[in-house]
Design a protein around this motif. Structure first.
Motif, PDB file in Angstrom:
ATOM      1  N   ARG A 260       0.392  -1.445  -0.404  1.00  0.00           N
ATOM      2  CA  ARG A 260       0.423  -0.138   0.243  1.00  0.00           C
ATOM      3  C   ARG A 260       0.928   1.478   0.355  1.00  0.00           C
ATOM      4  O   ARG A 260       1.954   1.403   0.658  1.00  0.00           O
ATOM      5  N   LYS A 261      -0.044   2.238  -0.348  1.00  0.00           N
ATOM      6  CA  LYS A 261       0.892   3.591  -0.725  1.00  0.00           C
ATOM      7  C   LYS A 261       0.568   4.608   0.102  1.00  0.00           C
ATOM      8  O   LYS A 261       1.051   5.604   0.504  1.00  0.00           O
ATOM      9  N   ASN A 262      -1.183   3.982   0.633  1.00  0.00           N
ATOM     10  CA  ASN A 262      -1.572   5.492   1.687  1.00  0.00           C
ATOM     11  C   ASN A 262      -1.623   4.784   3.288  1.00  0.00           C
ATOM     12  O   ASN A 262      -1.532   3.918   2.746  1.00  0.00           O
ATOM     13  N   GLU A 263      -1.800   6.096   3.684  1.00  0.00           N
ATOM     14  CA  GLU A 263      -1.790   5.758   5.167  1.00  0.00           C
ATOM     15  C   GLU A 263      -3.356   3.705   5.669  1.00  0.00           C
ATOM     16  O   GLU A 263      -3.162   3.127   6.090  1.00  0.00           O
ATOM     17  N   HIS A 264      -3.583   4.113   4.768  1.00  0.00           N
ATOM     18  CA  HIS A 264      -5.007   2.633   4.790  1.00  0.00           C
ATOM     19  C   HIS A 264      -5.128   1.489   3.537  1.00  0.00           C
ATOM     20  O   HIS A 264      -4.618   2.482   2.101  1.00  0.00           O
ATOM     21  N   ALA A 265      -5.419   0.578   3.509  1.00  0.00           N
ATOM     22  CA  ALA A 265      -5.394  -0.477   2.075  1.00  0.00           C
ATOM     23  C   ALA A 265      -7.077  -0.182   1.207  1.00  0.00           C
ATOM     24  O   ALA A 265      -7.577   0.546   2.092  1.00  0.00           O
ATOM     25  N   ARG A 266      -6.292  -0.297   0.268  1.00  0.00           N
ATOM     26  CA  ARG A 266      -7.829  -0.149  -0.462  1.00  0.00           C
ATOM     27  C   ARG A 266      -7.990  -1.357  -1.477  1.00  0.00           C
ATOM     28  O   ARG A 266      -6.874  -2.077  -2.056  1.00  0.00           O
ATOM     29  N   VAL A 267      -9.703  -1.440  -1.760  1.00  0.00           N
ATOM     30  CA  VAL A 267      -9.853  -2.560  -2.387  1.00  0.00           C
ATOM     31  C   VAL A 267     -10.763  -2.057  -4.211  1.00  0.00           C
ATOM     32  O   VAL A 267     -11.189  -1.537  -4.290  1.00  0.00           O
ATOM     33  N   GLY A 268     -10.095  -3.106  -5.028  1.00  0.00           N
ATOM     34  CA  GLY A 268     -10.956  -2.522  -6.666  1.00  0.00           C
ATOM     35  C   GLY A 268     -11.656  -3.690  -6.300  1.00  0.00           C
ATOM     36  O   GLY A 268     -10.667  -5.201  -5.982  1.00  0.00           O
ATOM     37  N   ILE A 269     -12.606  -4.078  -7.108  1.00  0.00           N
ATOM     38  CA  ILE A 269     -13.589  -4.970  -7.744  1.00  0.00           C
ATOM     39  C   ILE A 269     -13.926  -4.665  -8.733  1.00  0.00           C
ATOM     40  O   ILE A 269     -14.385  -3.848  -9.061  1.00  0.00           O
ATOM     41  N   SER A 270     -13.809  -5.945  -9.772  1.00  0.00           N
ATOM     42  CA  SER A 270     -13.762  -5.902 -10.887  1.00  0.00           C
ATOM     43  C   SER A 270     -14.498  -7.602 -11.713  1.00  0.00           C
ATOM     44  O   SER A 270     -13.838  -8.346 -11.167  1.00  0.00           O
ATOM     45  N   VAL A 271     -15.230  -7.005 -12.168  1.00  0.00           N
ATOM     46  CA  VAL A 271     -17.181  -7.879 -12.573  1.00  0.00           C
ATOM     47  C   VAL A 271     -17.230  -8.033 -13.820  1.00  0.00           C
ATOM     48  O   VAL A 271     -17.023  -7.582 -14.656  1.00  0.00           O
ATOM     49  N   GLY A 272     -16.456  -9.022 -14.521  1.00  0.00           N
ATOM     50  CA  GLY A 272     -16.469  -9.400 -16.149  1.00  0.00           C
ATOM     51  C   GLY A 272     -17.821  -9.529 -16.798  1.00  0.00           C
ATOM     52  O   GLY A 272     -18.852  -9.294 -15.811  1.00  0.00           O
ATOM     53  N   LYS A 273     -18.431  -8.966 -18.170  1.00  0.00           N
ATOM     54  CA  LYS A 273     -19.881  -8.745 -18.583  1.00  0.00           C
ATOM     55  C   LYS A 273     -19.850 -10.728 -18.698  1.00  0.00           C
ATOM     56  O   LYS A 273     -21.160 -10.746 -19.273  1.00  0.00           O
TER      57      LYS A 273
END
Length: 112
Positions: free
Chosen positions: A35-48
């Motif tokens: 991580r680069k920020n002070e907290h973790a982040r999450v991204g979600i990808s759902v395909g067609k």
């Protein structure tokens, strides 16, 4: 999951996936980086391949719920979840258990 804990920009997705550090299972591919920020982040990808927009949004809501229960935003890594078509063939609890195992595997790999 609060919006500040989400990865939203395309270049952020690309940079995390470009690191090529991942854990794969039947329903998920989990890419991660320090991580680069002070907290973790999450991204979600759902395909067609998972269905129309209504079904994909339902899957995203379910995955966000799983993340809220099993992911600590004080973790040392940012995470991108790519949902595979196998997700729809399993129950919510099976998918939740699988995600929990994947997160544990990532924690072990980050400590190396």
């Amino acid at each position: 999951m609060k919006k500040e804990y989400r990865v939203c920009k395309n270049y952020e997705f690309s940079s995390i996936i470009g690191q090529k550090r991942y854990v794969a299972s039947h329903s998920f591919v989990c890419y991660f980086e320090q991580r680069k920020n002070e907290h973790a982040r999450v991204g979600i990808s759902v395909g067609k391949k998972l269905g129309n927009a209504v079904q994909r949004n339902k899957v995203k809501r379910q995955v966000r719920s799983m993340i809220d229960h099993h992911f600590s935003f004080q973790s040392d890594f940012d995470l991108i979840l790519i949902i595979r078509p196998k997700y729809k063939e399993q129950s919510f609890t099976e998918n939740e258990c699988e995600l929990q195992k994947d997160l544990a595997r990532i924690e072990k790999r980050m400590k190396r």
